[in-house]
Design a protein around this motif. Sequence first.
Motif, PDB file in Angstrom:
ATOM      1  N   PRO A 159       0.819  -1.212   0.000  1.00 52.61           N
ATOM      2  CA  PRO A 159       0.000   0.000   0.000  1.00 52.61           C
ATOM      3  C   PRO A 159       0.856   1.266   0.000  1.00 52.61           C
ATOM      4  CG  PRO A 159      -0.596  -1.493   1.819  1.00 52.61           C
ATOM      5  CD  PRO A 159       0.703  -1.962   1.262  1.00 52.61           C
ATOM      6  N   ASP A 160       0.272   2.342  -0.513  1.00 54.05           N
ATOM      7  CA  ASP A 160       0.904   3.660  -0.431  1.00 54.05           C
ATOM      8  C   ASP A 160       0.466   4.361   0.851  1.00 54.05           C
ATOM      9  OD1 ASP A 160       2.257   3.546  -2.849  1.00 54.05           O
ATOM     10  OD2 ASP A 160       0.521   4.255  -3.980  1.00 54.05           O
ATOM     11  N   GLY A 161       1.138   5.423   1.192  1.00 55.26           N
ATOM     12  CA  GLY A 161       0.695   6.280   2.273  1.00 55.26           C
ATOM     13  C   GLY A 161       1.058   5.792   3.657  1.00 55.26           C
ATOM     14  N   ARG A 162       0.301   6.288   4.628  1.00 54.41           N
ATOM     15  CA  ARG A 162       0.570   6.010   6.043  1.00 54.41           C
ATOM     16  C   ARG A 162      -0.068   4.688   6.454  1.00 54.41           C
ATOM     17  NH1 ARG A 162      -2.255  11.607   7.333  1.00 54.41           N
ATOM     18  NH2 ARG A 162      -3.601  10.531   5.844  1.00 54.41           N
ATOM     19  N   TYR A 179       7.443  -5.812   5.192  1.00 56.23           N
ATOM     20  CA  TYR A 179       7.201  -4.471   4.662  1.00 56.23           C
ATOM     21  C   TYR A 179       8.444  -3.587   4.822  1.00 56.23           C
ATOM     22  CZ  TYR A 179       2.252  -4.447   3.361  1.00 56.23           C
ATOM     23  OH  TYR A 179       1.059  -4.628   2.706  1.00 56.23           O
ATOM     24  N   VAL A 184       8.955  -0.124   2.928  1.00 54.86           N
ATOM     25  CA  VAL A 184       7.698   0.519   3.316  1.00 54.86           C
ATOM     26  C   VAL A 184       7.846   1.137   4.698  1.00 54.86           C
ATOM     27  CG1 VAL A 184       5.257   0.142   3.817  1.00 54.86           C
ATOM     28  CG2 VAL A 184       6.346  -1.068   1.914  1.00 54.86           C
ATOM     29  N   ASP A 262      -3.701   5.957   6.164  1.00 54.94           N
ATOM     30  CA  ASP A 262      -4.340   5.669   4.877  1.00 54.94           C
ATOM     31  C   ASP A 262      -4.673   4.194   4.732  1.00 54.94           C
ATOM     32  OD1 ASP A 262      -3.970   8.385   3.700  1.00 54.94           O
ATOM     33  OD2 ASP A 262      -1.857   7.871   3.958  1.00 54.94           O
ATOM     34  N   THR A 263      -3.943   3.362   5.502  1.00 57.56           N
ATOM     35  CA  THR A 263      -4.167   1.910   5.470  1.00 57.56           C
ATOM     36  C   THR A 263      -4.072   1.369   6.886  1.00 57.56           C
ATOM     37  OG1 THR A 263      -3.213   1.695   3.251  1.00 57.56           O
ATOM     38  CG2 THR A 263      -3.341  -0.299   4.580  1.00 57.56           C
TER      39      THR A 263
END
Length: 479
Positions: A159-162, A179, A184, A262-263
């Motif tokens: 995933p992207d973001g926080r 990750y 990540v 975000d995730t």
Amino acid sequence: MIRDVETLPANVDLAIVGAGPAGLAAAATAARAGLSVLMLDENPNVGGQIYRAVTTNPVKDHALLGADYWRGEALAKEAAASSAQHAAGAIVWSVAPLEGSGYEIGVSIAGRSRLITAREVMLATGALERPFPIPGWTLPGVMSCGGAQTALKASGLVPDGRIVIAGCGPLLWLIAWQYLNAGVSIVAILDTTPRANWMSGLPHLPAFLGSPYLAKGLKLMLAVRAKVRVITGVEALRAEGAEKVEAIVYTKAGSEQRIAADTLLLHQGVVPNINLSNAIGCRHIWDDVQLTWKPETDTWGATSVAGISIAGDGAGIAGAEAAVERGRIAALGIVCRLGKIDATARDRDVAPSRATLARFARGRMFLDTLYRPAKAFRVPQGDTIVCRCEEVTAERIRATVPLGATGPNQMKAFLRSGMGPCQGRLCGLTVAELIADVRGVSMQEVGYYRLRPPVKPIALGELASMPKTEESEKAVVRV
């Protein structure tokens, strides 16, 4: 590799449902002994969840996923080198006894179905992630750690973001480590392990000191803690957001805190995948340590239903290495029952597997006790959605119990919980525990969903695609 129903063998000695560690090991063992073997798996390639896509993995850096993952390559090669056949993308929707002995198996591949027969059937269906019903868990951006790991293994996607990871159990730390290896950034890990579990686990710690998992686990946790903020003692969680998750609100020591995200990846352990064994009619018992249903099996993996064996985590959670040996043990039991070897040879050949299994089972009680999920995260309150398919909330289930829904099957009639596409995989445990909580009785008394074929969703057209026989036509045509 078989990819269409037309090339499925009509009859085999042993059909194995699942091509993960237990299924692969069992297939190679049984095929070497002279049985005709067919592995049936829904995935496009072998490996199951733990070794998912191990033969086709797009990740070039082997260090990213770790050496334990790549051990699956040897298992896959061993099975491929044997005479065992593998049907990929194969959905097993029914296993029914034939008159006399043997089983008829309903299989669907690429939208077409066939019935095949097998003298014996082994279920190597593995585990499912335990439901983690918190407020907001149905928001986009919230997913399970297992789902995130699937995307990483099969497609090399993250995933992207926080990113925030929450829950408890070994997989929580493994996905965080993988990750980090992938570059990540993880905002925080919210550890929901109850503090009381450490005290409960202490009596079992001496046995765990001799476990092969001890050094691996410590190394992994230390590596993660060196780079990620870990918040322990989390007592409550909720995901907030309008169109998708935007923040995680957690409670620690009675105080609420908010983290922008975000995730959100959730995980609180895995449980046996029992839907098929349940539908077949195998006897199941409630394990109050692992907090799950599991089938009753003997030391050879044989169930209460003659001709049905279960190997791997589908028979009780023990890990990938144990699953391999349980697959080999169950296969030798079947090979003996089908007359390829006698009991003396069986007992001689099984000795190495039993020794390895004992080594990896050492101290298992410590892990099971330590990572026993808190009741607050298993038995939700209020308008938290429990059955995602039918959008049934915890408060509706609680309110329906006094009306006569004394078990999950009665609850189906009232609220349709467990009747959606997942057939209770995502809600079964939660529904049963809610009912037990309201009634103040044991899970054994409440019971579980009574599942019937088809155990996986299939279209009517798939059934209609099956070849017509004289017997099938007589069953529906009025004479």
